[in-house]
Design an enzyme around this catalytic site. Structure first.
Site, PDB file in Angstrom:
ATOM      1  N   GLY A  65      55.820  42.707   4.865  1.00 46.48           N
ATOM      2  CA  GLY A  65      53.926  43.270   4.485  1.00 46.48           C
ATOM      3  C   GLY A  65      54.595  44.205   3.332  1.00 46.48           C
ATOM      4  O   GLY A  65      53.918  44.334   2.154  1.00 46.48           O
TER       5      GLY A  65
ATOM      6  N   THR B  96      54.431  35.410   2.109  1.00 47.99           N
ATOM      7  CA  THR B  96      54.705  35.869   3.553  1.00 47.99           C
ATOM      8  C   THR B  96      55.692  36.426   3.966  1.00 47.99           C
ATOM      9  O   THR B  96      56.067  35.817   3.065  1.00 47.99           O
ATOM     10  CB  THR B  96      54.194  34.818   4.628  1.00 47.99           C
ATOM     11  N   GLY B  97      55.723  37.449   5.239  1.00 50.82           N
ATOM     12  CA  GLY B  97      57.573  37.354   4.423  1.00 50.82           C
ATOM     13  C   GLY B  97      56.993  39.112   5.238  1.00 50.82           C
ATOM     14  O   GLY B  97      55.740  39.553   5.814  1.00 50.82           O
TER      15      GLY B  97
ATOM     16  N   GLY C  29      49.476  45.807   6.591  1.00 52.33           N
ATOM     17  CA  GLY C  29      50.577  45.325   5.745  1.00 52.33           C
ATOM     18  C   GLY C  29      50.197  44.526   4.732  1.00 52.33           C
ATOM     19  O   GLY C  29      48.828  44.725   3.955  1.00 52.33           O
ATOM     20  N   ASP C  30      50.816  43.559   4.326  1.00 54.25           N
ATOM     21  CA  ASP C  30      49.712  42.785   2.820  1.00 54.25           C
ATOM     22  C   ASP C  30      49.160  42.288   3.100  1.00 54.25           C
ATOM     23  O   ASP C  30      48.664  41.875   2.011  1.00 54.25           O
ATOM     24  CB  ASP C  30      51.127  42.489   2.090  1.00 54.25           C
TER      25      ASP C  30
ATOM     26  N   THR D  97      52.590  33.942   9.660  1.00 57.52           N
ATOM     27  CA  THR D  97      51.274  34.325   9.230  1.00 57.52           C
ATOM     28  C   THR D  97      51.269  33.369   9.314  1.00 57.52           C
ATOM     29  O   THR D  97      52.176  32.436   8.561  1.00 57.52           O
ATOM     30  CB  THR D  97      51.673  35.556   8.912  1.00 57.52           C
TER      31      THR D  97
ATOM     32  N   ARG E 149      49.217  50.158  11.607  1.00 62.93           N
ATOM     33  CA  ARG E 149      49.878  49.914  10.456  1.00 62.93           C
ATOM     34  C   ARG E 149      49.019  48.432   9.461  1.00 62.93           C
ATOM     35  O   ARG E 149      48.758  48.030  10.215  1.00 62.93           O
ATOM     36  CB  ARG E 149      51.008  49.169  10.951  1.00 62.93           C
TER      37      ARG E 149
HETATM   38  N1  ASP Z   1      53.261  40.072   5.447  1.00 64.23           N
HETATM   39  C1  ASP Z   1      53.171  39.978   7.073  1.00 64.23           C
HETATM   40  C2  ASP Z   1      52.690  41.403   7.253  1.00 64.23           C
HETATM   41  O1  ASP Z   1      53.945  42.077   7.104  1.00 64.23           O
HETATM   42  C3  ASP Z   1      53.920  39.182   8.086  1.00 64.23           C
HETATM   43  C4  ASP Z   1      54.301  37.529   7.956  1.00 64.23           C
HETATM   44  O2  ASP Z   1      54.113  37.670   6.548  1.00 64.23           O
HETATM   45  O3  ASP Z   1      54.896  37.788   8.867  1.00 64.23           O
HETATM   46  O4  ASP Z   1      52.478  41.671   8.364  1.00 64.23           O
END
Ligand code: ASP
Length: 305
Positions: free
Chosen positions: A228, A225-226, A205-206, A175, A203
């Site tokens: 979500g 990032t991570g 995410g964050d 991301t 879906r």
């Molecule tokens: N945070 C993002 C999500 O959950 C994914 C990512 O940061 O790699 O969609």
């Protein structure tokens, strides 16, 4: 724009990320070099714009657009696949001076989701548009649309095939996000993603949620990032600001605390505050990232140094 703000040419700062996750140190050398090169190019663009007086908001949008266009990252071209083999993109942007924010989710055809998020912020009374309504709005705004398979890359297809064939798949992130402080002290944040490989269609995410994946106010600008769902659960973007406001923590400690509140290896956060250097902290194996400021900092890294 606030005309009373003083200009301090030595005060700008920027941080960007290209995702956090299980980034293997054994990745092919060419891919590592290509990632470092892409981060450096984007960071140079941000440095150049900020040092010439561009606004934090314009810079985070421009640098996020560059990263979306790079097929290495999971945003725009290069976005991951959903469980149905399609792409659904999401983005958000936030102006710390005004608390204005804009976001878009479940985009199938918008080439640069971050640009649509800014238009949602500036040209509608809303904050988050999704799906077909967001794409109709893109047409009204003359924002470029592409076929859904335009976002495909061989690397993401390979990850998708592993997911589909139930082979072990470590999400390596990718991301993208950018936070900046400009020479007038204004803060802004932007984040854009294709989400997680194999996510269910629909879906969210964050990334498109202000307060979770993206936040900016007078104290800090934050991009996450991570995983979500964890960032939503812990409202990480806003939590960084709350740690400063109520916990009286400096930016670095507040980011550290927010990341530590997540389950192990959940991801990472970049942030800038009203002054001082930019911050990048992560609990995953790695985070593609770049940090620069007017004091001469300019560094790109992937793993813990
Ligand atoms: N945070 C993002 C999500 O959950 C994914 C990512 O940061 O790699 O969609």
């Amino acid at each position: 724009m606030d005309a009373k703000r003083e200009v301090n040419w030595n005060s700008w700062a920027i941080a960007l990320h290209g995702g956090a996750g299980a980034i293997s140190r054994e990745m092919p050398a060419e891919r590592e070099q290509a990632c470092r090169h892409a981060l450096k190019t984007a960071l140079e663009a941000g440095r150049s714009q900020l040092s010439q007086g561009a606004s934090a908001l314009d810079v985070v949008e421009a640098v996020a657009t560059l990263l979306e266009e790079d097929p290495l990252f999971n945003a725009g071209h290069g976005a991951v696949f959903t469980s149905k083999g399609t792409h659904e993109l999401e983005s958000s942007i936030m102006d710390g001076c005004t608390l204005q924010c804009g976001a878009a989710s479940n985009l199938m055809t918008v080439r640069n989701p971050i640009q649509l998020a800014r238009l949602v912020m500036e040209c509608t009374p809303h904050i988050l548009l999704s799906g077909s309504g967001a794409e109709e709005f893109a047409d009204e705004m003359n924002v470029e649309r592409v076929d859904n398979d335009w976002f495909d890359t061989p690397h993401r297809r390979h990850e998708y095939e592993r997911f589909r064939d139930r082979q072990p798949l470590e999400q390596e992130g990718s991301t993208i996000g950018v936070v900046a402080r400009d020479v007038e002290g204004r803060l802004a944040a932007a984040t854009s993603t294709g989400g997680m490989t194999g996510k269910l269609p629909g879906r969210i995410g964050d990334t498109p949620l202000p307060g979770a994946g993206t936040w900016a106010d007078g104290r800090c600008a934050v991009s996450c990032t991570g995983q979500g769902e964890e960032f939503i659960r812990h409202a990480v973007g806003h939590e960084v600001s709350s740690g400063m406001r109520w916990g009286l923590l400096p930016l670095y400690e507040s980011v550290e605390q927010a990341v530590a509140s997540l389950p192990p290896a959940a991801g990472g956060v970049i942030a800038v505050g009203e002054d001082g250097p930019p911050v990048a902290i992560f609990s995953s194996k790695g985070m593609y990232r770049g940090l620069a400021d007017a004091a001469g900092l300019f560094e790109v890294s992937i793993w813990e140094n």
